[in-house]
Design a protein around this motif. Structure first.
Motif, mmCIF file in Angstrom:
data_model
loop_
_atom_site.group_PDB
_atom_site.id
_atom_site.type_symbol
_atom_site.label_atom_id
_atom_site.label_comp_id
_atom_site.label_asym_id
_atom_site.label_seq_id
_atom_site.Cartn_x
_atom_site.Cartn_y
_atom_site.Cartn_z
ATOM 1 N N GLU A 20 25.895 8.347 39.232
ATOM 2 C CA GLU A 20 26.087 8.037 37.826
ATOM 3 C C GLU A 20 27.235 8.876 37.280
ATOM 4 O O GLU A 20 28.072 8.423 36.534
ATOM 5 N N ASN A 93 18.599 13.623 34.046
ATOM 6 C CA ASN A 93 19.586 12.609 33.684
ATOM 7 C C ASN A 93 19.160 11.992 32.360
ATOM 8 O O ASN A 93 18.036 11.472 32.246
ATOM 9 N N CYS A 149 15.623 10.066 42.577
ATOM 10 C CA CYS A 149 16.828 9.543 41.921
ATOM 11 C C CYS A 149 17.731 8.910 42.967
ATOM 12 O O CYS A 149 17.796 9.363 44.109
ATOM 13 N N VAL A 150 18.477 7.902 42.577
ATOM 14 C CA VAL A 150 19.429 7.241 43.483
ATOM 15 C C VAL A 150 20.532 8.208 43.921
ATOM 16 O O VAL A 150 21.195 7.998 44.929
ATOM 17 N N GLY A 248 14.982 6.478 40.276
ATOM 18 C CA GLY A 248 14.664 7.049 38.970
ATOM 19 C C GLY A 248 15.296 6.346 37.788
ATOM 20 O O GLY A 248 14.729 6.359 36.694
ATOM 21 N N PHE A 249 16.453 5.708 37.978
ATOM 22 C CA PHE A 249 17.109 5.090 36.814
ATOM 23 C C PHE A 249 16.295 3.936 36.249
ATOM 24 O O PHE A 249 16.495 3.533 35.110
HETATM 25 MO MO LIG Z 1 18.983 8.778 38.598
#
Ligand SMILES: [Mo]
Ligand SMILES: Nc1nc2c(c(=O)[nH]1)N[C@H]1C(S)=C(S)[C@@H](COP(=O)(O)O)O[C@H]1N2
Length: 329
Positions: A20, A93, A149-150, A248-249
């Motif tokens: 991100e 984030n 998370c990615v 996670g997003f």
């Molecule tokens: Mo994330």
């Protein structure tokens, strides 16, 4: 002579493991290329009101004690010890409040009281809940879940909240409802964004989506607390999504609206970069992100320093295949 510097992958700099963030860096780069970069880096988290005391003291941000939640016996062991809250609640984030991981001071600008959550669309009983309605109407439970998370960082946290399917039962989606759209709080006066508030075209507010079947799955959860207390603002107070088998997003923070719809909704990251952030976004070691592997993940926290990472293999569905694999058969 060319010097080849090699180092273990856990020493990757944050930008190398942060898609991100790289996205924002690319945006900034593209924006400066087209020569319209007025005020780009100027608006930053610093424009959020924040107290010096909070800068100094993370503990002041950690919410109020939240009692009465029952520990769900199916989710007491995530196969890894829970992450120390000092790490989980200071490495976040939350792009509405900035592009760095250290957004917890800026996120204190989020106004959470009063709060309403509107549930609408293809339902028999559209309802607007305030926070007390939610916490009194739905039995609160505690679940210790893995989180991934990615960007490849991972943690284990004890959430407090209630299953999404309990909310579905309350509003009764009609048979036409196939997807659910979740919208996060957004006010450009309060949320400076990642220093890029002047860039047009960012699809604020942050939105996410699930299929109705995913929302009805046992694992899908709304969190109103973490570590025995109400959610800190940096984690998405007062209510956020938790879908532990997805990156996670997918877990949108500070939800203000939930809409049952017939078609797959547009979502924030998928709109910005569809090749990188899929709508489904299930954790899968075999499906690399376009710019790097997802085969391994790094556990947040360590005995020595916050950003010393312990590396582990990524597990399909983040280890929750017994609950969710059937959804994708
Ligand atoms: Mo994330
Ligand atoms: N509204 C909103 N929700 C969000 C985000 C965000 O920027 N805005 N970031 C997402 C991402 S990328 C992750 S990894 C998780 C991080 O949750 P945490 O900070 O509570 O660990 O929140 C998700 N939910």
């Amino acid at each position: 002579m060319v010097f080849f510097h090699s180092r273990p992958s856990w020493q990757l700099s944050e930008s190398q493991v942060t898609p991100e963030r790289m996205f924002w860096q690319r945006r900034r780069f593209m924006k400066s290329l087209i020569g319209a970069g007025v005020g780009l880096a100027a608006a930053s988290a610093g424009s959020c009101q924040r107290s010096k005391a909070m800068d100094a003291d993370l503990s002041l941000t950690l919410g109020e004690p939240l009692t009465g939640a029952t520990l769900n016996s199916a989710f007491t062991d995530a196969g890894r010890p829970p992450t120390d809250q000092a790490f989980a609640s200071s490495y976040n984030n939350y792009y509405e409040f900035g592009g760095s991981k250290n957004i917890w001071p800026a996120a204190q600008a989020l106004p959470t009281d009063p709060w309403t959550l509107e549930v609408t669309g293809l339902v028999k009983t559209p309802t607007t809940f305030d926070l007390d309605d939610l916490t009194q109407r739905f039995a609160l439970e505690e679940r210790i879940y893995r989180f991934r998370c990615v960007e490849a960082w991972a943690m284990v946290v004890p959430w407090i909240g209630f299953p999404m399917k309990a909310l579905m039962a309350a509003v009764e989606p009609t048979s036409e409802a196939k997807f659910v759209k979740f919208t996060s709080y957004y006010d450009p006066e309060v949320c400076p964004g990642p220093g890029l508030v002047s860039v047009r075209g960012l699809p604020w507010p942050y939105t996410e989506g699930l299929t109705v079947a995913e929302m009805a799955n046992d694992l899908a959860f709304f969190a109103v607390g973490i570590y025995g207390r109400t959610l800190p603002k940096q984690h998405g107070a007062p209510i956020r999504m938790v879908t532990p088998w997805k990156y996670g997003f997918k877990g949108a923070k500070a939800i203000v609206k939930i809409e049952f719809v017939a078609e797959q909704p547009a979502t924030y990251w998928n709109t910005l970069a569809p090749d990188e952030y899929k709508f489904e976004a299930n954790v899968d070691p075999e499906v690399p992100h376009p710019r790097w592997s997802q085969a391994k993940e790094r556990l947040l926290g360590a005995s020595t320093a916050q950003f010393a990472w312990e590396e582990q293999p990524t597990v399909i569905y983040n280890g929750y295949g017994e609950y969710v694999a059937g959804l994708y058969a």
